[in-house]
Motif scaffolding. Sequence first.
Motif, PDB file in Angstrom:
ATOM      1  N   GLU A  38       0.840  -1.207   0.000  1.00  0.00           N
ATOM      2  CA  GLU A  38       0.000   0.000   0.000  1.00  0.00           C
ATOM      3  C   GLU A  38       0.875   1.258   0.000  1.00  0.00           C
ATOM      4  O   GLU A  38       0.524   2.269  -0.605  1.00  0.00           O
ATOM      5  CB  GLU A  38      -1.007  -0.016   1.168  1.00  0.00           C
ATOM      6  N   ARG A  39       2.028   1.183   0.641  1.00  0.00           N
ATOM      7  CA  ARG A  39       2.934   2.346   0.624  1.00  0.00           C
ATOM      8  C   ARG A  39       3.578   2.517  -0.756  1.00  0.00           C
ATOM      9  O   ARG A  39       3.811   3.636  -1.210  1.00  0.00           O
ATOM     10  CB  ARG A  39       4.023   2.193   1.684  1.00  0.00           C
ATOM     11  N   LEU A  40       3.874   1.403  -1.401  1.00  0.00           N
ATOM     12  CA  LEU A  40       4.422   1.489  -2.767  1.00  0.00           C
ATOM     13  C   LEU A  40       3.383   2.094  -3.704  1.00  0.00           C
ATOM     14  O   LEU A  40       3.708   2.917  -4.570  1.00  0.00           O
ATOM     15  CB  LEU A  40       4.847   0.107  -3.253  1.00  0.00           C
ATOM     16  N   GLN A  41       2.114   1.697  -3.518  1.00  0.00           N
ATOM     17  CA  GLN A  41       1.041   2.227  -4.372  1.00  0.00           C
ATOM     18  C   GLN A  41       0.935   3.743  -4.202  1.00  0.00           C
ATOM     19  O   GLN A  41       0.683   4.479  -5.169  1.00  0.00           O
ATOM     20  CB  GLN A  41      -0.289   1.531  -4.042  1.00  0.00           C
ATOM     21  N   LYS A  42       1.155   4.210  -2.970  1.00  0.00           N
ATOM     22  CA  LYS A  42       1.105   5.675  -2.737  1.00  0.00           C
ATOM     23  C   LYS A  42       2.180   6.391  -3.549  1.00  0.00           C
ATOM     24  O   LYS A  42       1.972   7.509  -4.043  1.00  0.00           O
ATOM     25  CB  LYS A  42       1.268   5.984  -1.243  1.00  0.00           C
ATOM     26  N   LEU A  43       3.348   5.750  -3.689  1.00  0.00           N
ATOM     27  CA  LEU A  43       4.420   6.360  -4.503  1.00  0.00           C
ATOM     28  C   LEU A  43       4.004   6.419  -5.974  1.00  0.00           C
ATOM     29  O   LEU A  43       4.279   7.399  -6.672  1.00  0.00           O
ATOM     30  CB  LEU A  43       5.720   5.560  -4.359  1.00  0.00           C
ATOM     31  N   VAL A  44       3.353   5.343  -6.424  1.00  0.00           N
ATOM     32  CA  VAL A  44       2.874   5.322  -7.816  1.00  0.00           C
ATOM     33  C   VAL A  44       1.819   6.419  -8.005  1.00  0.00           C
ATOM     34  O   VAL A  44       1.860   7.178  -8.992  1.00  0.00           O
ATOM     35  CB  VAL A  44       2.294   3.935  -8.174  1.00  0.00           C
ATOM     36  N   ASP A  45       0.888   6.518  -7.042  1.00  0.00           N
ATOM     37  CA  ASP A  45      -0.170   7.536  -7.148  1.00  0.00           C
ATOM     38  C   ASP A  45       0.426   8.940  -7.143  1.00  0.00           C
ATOM     39  O   ASP A  45      -0.022   9.828  -7.866  1.00  0.00           O
ATOM     40  CB  ASP A  45      -1.161   7.403  -5.976  1.00  0.00           C
ATOM     41  N   LYS A  46       1.473   9.126  -6.337  1.00  0.00           N
ATOM     42  CA  LYS A  46       2.088  10.457  -6.194  1.00  0.00           C
ATOM     43  C   LYS A  46       2.836  10.878  -7.456  1.00  0.00           C
ATOM     44  O   LYS A  46       2.753  12.027  -7.884  1.00  0.00           O
ATOM     45  CB  LYS A  46       3.058  10.392  -5.004  1.00  0.00           C
ATOM     46  N   HIS A  47       3.569   9.927  -8.059  1.00  0.00           N
ATOM     47  CA  HIS A  47       4.470  10.296  -9.156  1.00  0.00           C
ATOM     48  C   HIS A  47       3.990   9.847 -10.535  1.00  0.00           C
ATOM     49  O   HIS A  47       4.510  10.311 -11.551  1.00  0.00           O
ATOM     50  CB  HIS A  47       5.859   9.700  -8.904  1.00  0.00           C
ATOM     51  N   GLY A  48       3.038   8.913 -10.566  1.00  0.00           N
ATOM     52  CA  GLY A  48       2.524   8.423 -11.850  1.00  0.00           C
ATOM     53  C   GLY A  48       3.135   7.079 -12.215  1.00  0.00           C
ATOM     54  O   GLY A  48       4.324   6.820 -11.963  1.00  0.00           O
ATOM     55  N   ALA A  49       2.316   6.235 -12.852  1.00  0.00           N
ATOM     56  CA  ALA A  49       2.745   4.871 -13.197  1.00  0.00           C
ATOM     57  C   ALA A  49       3.790   4.862 -14.305  1.00  0.00           C
ATOM     58  O   ALA A  49       4.483   3.862 -14.496  1.00  0.00           O
ATOM     59  CB  ALA A  49       1.538   4.035 -13.598  1.00  0.00           C
ATOM     60  N   ASP A  50       3.926   5.976 -15.015  1.00  0.00           N
ATOM     61  CA  ASP A  50       4.971   6.037 -16.043  1.00  0.00           C
ATOM     62  C   ASP A  50       6.335   6.373 -15.438  1.00  0.00           C
ATOM     63  O   ASP A  50       7.366   6.221 -16.098  1.00  0.00           O
ATOM     64  CB  ASP A  50       4.598   7.084 -17.113  1.00  0.00           C
ATOM     65  N   ARG A  51       6.341   6.798 -14.149  1.00  0.00           N
ATOM     66  CA  ARG A  51       7.611   7.170 -13.502  1.00  0.00           C
ATOM     67  C   ARG A  51       8.028   6.189 -12.419  1.00  0.00           C
ATOM     68  O   ARG A  51       9.227   5.969 -12.213  1.00  0.00           O
ATOM     69  CB  ARG A  51       7.496   8.573 -12.853  1.00  0.00           C
ATOM     70  N   VAL A  52       7.052   5.629 -11.697  1.00  0.00           N
ATOM     71  CA  VAL A  52       7.365   4.691 -10.609  1.00  0.00           C
ATOM     72  C   VAL A  52       6.676   3.362 -10.875  1.00  0.00           C
ATOM     73  O   VAL A  52       5.476   3.315 -11.134  1.00  0.00           O
ATOM     74  CB  VAL A  52       6.892   5.225  -9.234  1.00  0.00           C
ATOM     75  N   HIS A  53       7.461   2.286 -10.801  1.00  0.00           N
ATOM     76  CA  HIS A  53       6.897   0.944 -10.913  1.00  0.00           C
ATOM     77  C   HIS A  53       7.121   0.243  -9.576  1.00  0.00           C
ATOM     78  O   HIS A  53       8.252   0.174  -9.090  1.00  0.00           O
ATOM     79  CB  HIS A  53       7.561   0.164 -12.048  1.00  0.00           C
ATOM     80  N   ALA A  54       6.039  -0.254  -8.995  1.00  0.00           N
ATOM     81  CA  ALA A  54       6.123  -0.879  -7.673  1.00  0.00           C
ATOM     82  C   ALA A  54       6.308  -2.385  -7.785  1.00  0.00           C
ATOM     83  O   ALA A  54       5.624  -3.043  -8.560  1.00  0.00           O
ATOM     84  CB  ALA A  54       4.842  -0.579  -6.891  1.00  0.00           C
ATOM     85  N   LEU A  55       7.250  -2.900  -6.998  1.00  0.00           N
ATOM     86  CA  LEU A  55       7.438  -4.358  -6.884  1.00  0.00           C
ATOM     87  C   LEU A  55       7.357  -4.708  -5.402  1.00  0.00           C
ATOM     88  O   LEU A  55       8.285  -4.409  -4.636  1.00  0.00           O
ATOM     89  CB  LEU A  55       8.802  -4.782  -7.415  1.00  0.00           C
TER      90      LEU A  55
END
Length: 250
Positions: A38-55
């Motif tokens: 859920e914390r990784l998803q927040k990074l994706v939401d904050k920066h965009g899926a084209d910039r951050v990929h969560a694993l």
Amino acid sequence: MHAKTALITGATSGFGAATVDRFIAGGWRVVATGRRAERLQKLVDKHGADRVHALAFDMRDEAAMRAAIASLPAEFAGIDLLVNNAGLALGTAPAQQADLAQWKQMIDTNVTALVTITHLLLPTLIERRGAIVNISSIAGTYPYKGGNVYGGSKAFVSQFSQNLRTDLHGTGVRVSSIEPGMAETEFTLVRTGGNQAASDQLYAGAQPITAEDIAESIWWIATLPPHLNVNRLEVMPVNQSAAGLQVHRE
Ligand code: NDP
Ligand code: 8X3
């Protein structure tokens, strides 16, 4: 020029989370790893899926690590920088009272998982003349009571970094070890099993290193001209310094 890509382990908190923000601000793409999805998803939401990929995976689970890296979409698969940051200390008891399971968890995370992901990504890093920044600690250099296996694991990280450099000689791959002193993150909360008062007390009035300070150091190392390698960087708060040996009298 295409944006470069950093894979940052332990991106859900502390140094790792701040480093994601720093590299995104600098125009890079980031692969962010950690257990807390859920914390990784927040990074994706904050920066965009084209910039951050969560694993999301546990670094101690080699099969999960391999599967996660194999799942990277093409635009995130070319890793230029590996930031080996995920790690932890557990407990402050002297060795003779320490919990063996905690010792093994520190070794599995700080040592075994770090070398495993490094081994997996070396071919890509060599192909791209990339860089590795390993987060070690002053605990790997200066002994302190209760530092036992944590300090030992960080001494490994520092020496592994220097030996990696030697093996990678001529490949253009850069390897650095950062050795921070006291820094206020979730580190002490984790170490004490969630004792917020102990964490607050440790940092009170000390003006500790911040997560952003270390993120900036990683950014600096990673963006130096490609002919320069920072071998090791030891950083402490001004209010922290090394002191003395102990003597027991019979
Ligand atoms: P935090 O506790 O804030 O962050 C630790 C990170 O490591 C979290 O993102 C956590 O993610 C990740 N992590 C831990 N275990 C695992 C695991 N099994 N699998 C995947 N990820 C894991 O602490 P810091 O930011 O302070 O710590 C970062 C690094 O810096 C560590 O290696 C630490 O030893 C080192 N360090 C810290 C210092 C300090 O004083 N704070 C000083 C010197 C070095 P999640 O829980 O979501 O899995
Ligand atoms: C964390 C720094 O001094 O708390 O690696 O061990 S210290």
